[in-house]
Design an enzyme around this catalytic site. Structure first.
Site, mmCIF file in Angstrom:
data_model
loop_
_atom_site.group_PDB
_atom_site.id
_atom_site.type_symbol
_atom_site.label_atom_id
_atom_site.label_comp_id
_atom_site.label_asym_id
_atom_site.label_seq_id
_atom_site.Cartn_x
_atom_site.Cartn_y
_atom_site.Cartn_z
ATOM 1 N N GLU A 65 44.685 43.706 41.771
ATOM 2 C CA GLU A 65 44.276 45.098 41.327
ATOM 3 C C GLU A 65 43.963 45.958 42.286
ATOM 4 O O GLU A 65 42.989 45.500 43.166
ATOM 5 C CB GLU A 65 43.305 44.964 40.004
ATOM 6 C CG GLU A 65 43.817 44.056 38.853
ATOM 7 C CD GLU A 65 42.851 44.100 37.667
ATOM 8 O OE1 GLU A 65 43.241 44.133 36.594
ATOM 9 O OE2 GLU A 65 41.660 43.971 38.006
ATOM 10 N N CYS A 102 29.633 40.525 38.709
ATOM 11 C CA CYS A 102 31.273 40.890 39.000
ATOM 12 C C CYS A 102 32.205 40.029 38.192
ATOM 13 O O CYS A 102 32.021 38.615 38.344
ATOM 14 C CB CYS A 102 31.445 40.597 40.392
ATOM 15 S SG CYS A 102 33.185 40.982 40.745
ATOM 16 N N GLY A 136 37.655 40.775 46.094
ATOM 17 C CA GLY A 136 37.233 39.869 47.228
ATOM 18 C C GLY A 136 36.224 40.607 48.071
ATOM 19 O O GLY A 136 35.761 41.625 47.919
HETATM 20 S S1 SF4 Z 1 31.789 39.547 46.650
HETATM 21 FE FE1 SF4 Z 1 33.229 38.887 45.429
HETATM 22 S S2 SF4 Z 1 31.911 38.415 43.380
HETATM 23 FE FE2 SF4 Z 1 30.577 39.757 44.712
HETATM 24 S S3 SF4 Z 1 31.068 41.783 44.025
HETATM 25 FE FE3 SF4 Z 1 32.442 41.497 45.657
HETATM 26 S S4 SF4 Z 1 34.435 40.843 44.599
HETATM 27 FE FE4 SF4 Z 1 32.659 40.614 43.369
#
Ligand code: SF4
Length: 343
Positions: free
Chosen positions: A93, A120, A162
């Site tokens: 996305e 998240c 990510g």
């Molecule tokens: S590191 Fe990964 S799990 Fe943590 S906020 Fe960023 S995308 Fe989300």
């Protein structure tokens, strides 16, 4: 039959070598870069500056890949979310966020994420794979192609799916292409990380001088560990020490992001500890009230608590802003991305 080369996979030197292997000059190679990265062509046949013969010969050996748009959602506040599928069928996305004087694209750097931050959605499905540099850059090219000529992406933030520093080599290559091929100023690019301390130095020494944002979210290791498992590996002190080595030009600052979660990290003591931790940093603090994610028992604090937190920082001469949530109604806000269609 020889496998065709994806021209978007090639670095600048590789494009020059590829063209030179066909007896073509650097000038032709630079034209190719120009057409791919500033005219957003997705087919060699669209490069009308090349003769038909040249186009045919290039098409015999190469192609230009593209992202496939699977879903496009528009928020009532103007934010847009794009779900793209990659050549291998994985999905990512990308979010376009309009503001008064800027148009920011939030790009993904991985398919999923391995870091499991409690606030998240992306971390919930784990990591499928790293994105290649061209797949990161393609998010900008594809969205820009769709919105031109009225609008131009002015800013890029690595805050999508990510952890960019867990894919640092592809991210660094992507950053160079964004700056030198597409022409977006390095000052208008921000990379947000959970703080993979040893890699912060690598970013500083090998990437263009972009802005660094640290997803801090807590003022003690005990609290940070609860919501960000990465803190066991890189505790607060280690992260902040790494930030101190990040070279900053005069008047440039590191951004610290602080997601406010009711009853977890939103007390007056938390705010006072935050001042103590950051008071010697050239920094600004973005306070982000938690965005809701499915199945979570965590909530954002009330307006009064958010205001109290900000006031404590501001009274101690810290630069602290509450960041308005954008695109919440289409699950496009911070922490809400997950890479498959929203039903
Ligand atoms: S590191 Fe990964 S799990 Fe943590 S906020 Fe960023 S995308 Fe989300």
């Amino acid at each position: 039959m020889l496998k065709k080369i994806n021209l978007k996979e090639l670095t600048k030197d590789e494009i020059h070598a590829f063209m030179s292997s066909s007896g073509l000059s650097r000038f032709r190679a630079d034209q190719l870069i120009h057409w791919i990265y500033t005219k957003y062509v997705s087919d060699i046949n669209e490069i009308t500056e090349f003769s038909k013969g040249l186009r045919n010969s290039l098409r015999n050996r190469s192609y230009i890949s593209g992202l496939k748009l699977e879903q496009h959602l528009k928020s009532t506040d103007g934010t847009q979310k794009f779900l793209f599928s990659l050549e291998d069928g994985h999905t990512i996305e990308t979010v376009l966020i309009p503001d008064d004087d800027r148009l920011t694209l939030c790009v993904s750097s991985q398919v999923g994420c391995a870091f499991s931050c409690a606030f998240c959605q992306t971390g919930k499905s784990g990591l499928s794979r790293n994105l290649k540099a061209y797949e990161i850059v393609d998010q900008i090219l594809t969205v820009q192609k769709g919105i031109q000529p009225q609008d131009t992406i002015s800013n890029v933030v690595f805050m999508g799916m990510g952890e960019p520093l867990a894919n640092v080599h592809e991210v660094i290559e992507a950053l160079w292409r964004i700056v030198s091929f597409i022409g977006i100023s390095k000052r208008r690019i921000t990379l947000s990380t959970v703080g993979i301390a040893p890699v912060i130095g690598l970013l500083a020494s090998h990437a263009p001088e972009i802005n660094l944002a640290i997803s801090l979210n807590a003022t003690t290791d005990a609290i940070r560990q609860k919501i960000m498992p990465v803190n066991r590996r890189y505790p607060l002190k280690t992260v902040l020490d790494a930030c101190r080595t990040f070279p900053l030009r005069p008047r440039r600052r590191i951004t610290f992001e602080y997601i406010l979660i009711e009853g977890i990290n939103d007390s007056a003591d938390d705010a006072r500890r935050l001042v103590k931790l950051l008071k010697h940093f050239p920094c600004k603090i973005n306070l982000i009230p938690l965005n809701p994610i499915a199945g979570s028992i965590m909530h954002p604090p009330s307006e009064i608590i958010i205001q109290r937190f900000q006031n404590i920082l501001v009274q101690k001469q810290m630069t602290a802003m509450v960041r308005k949530s954008k695109g919440q109604d289409i699950n496009a806000s911070c922490g809400q991305l997950r890479g498959h269609p929203v039903s």
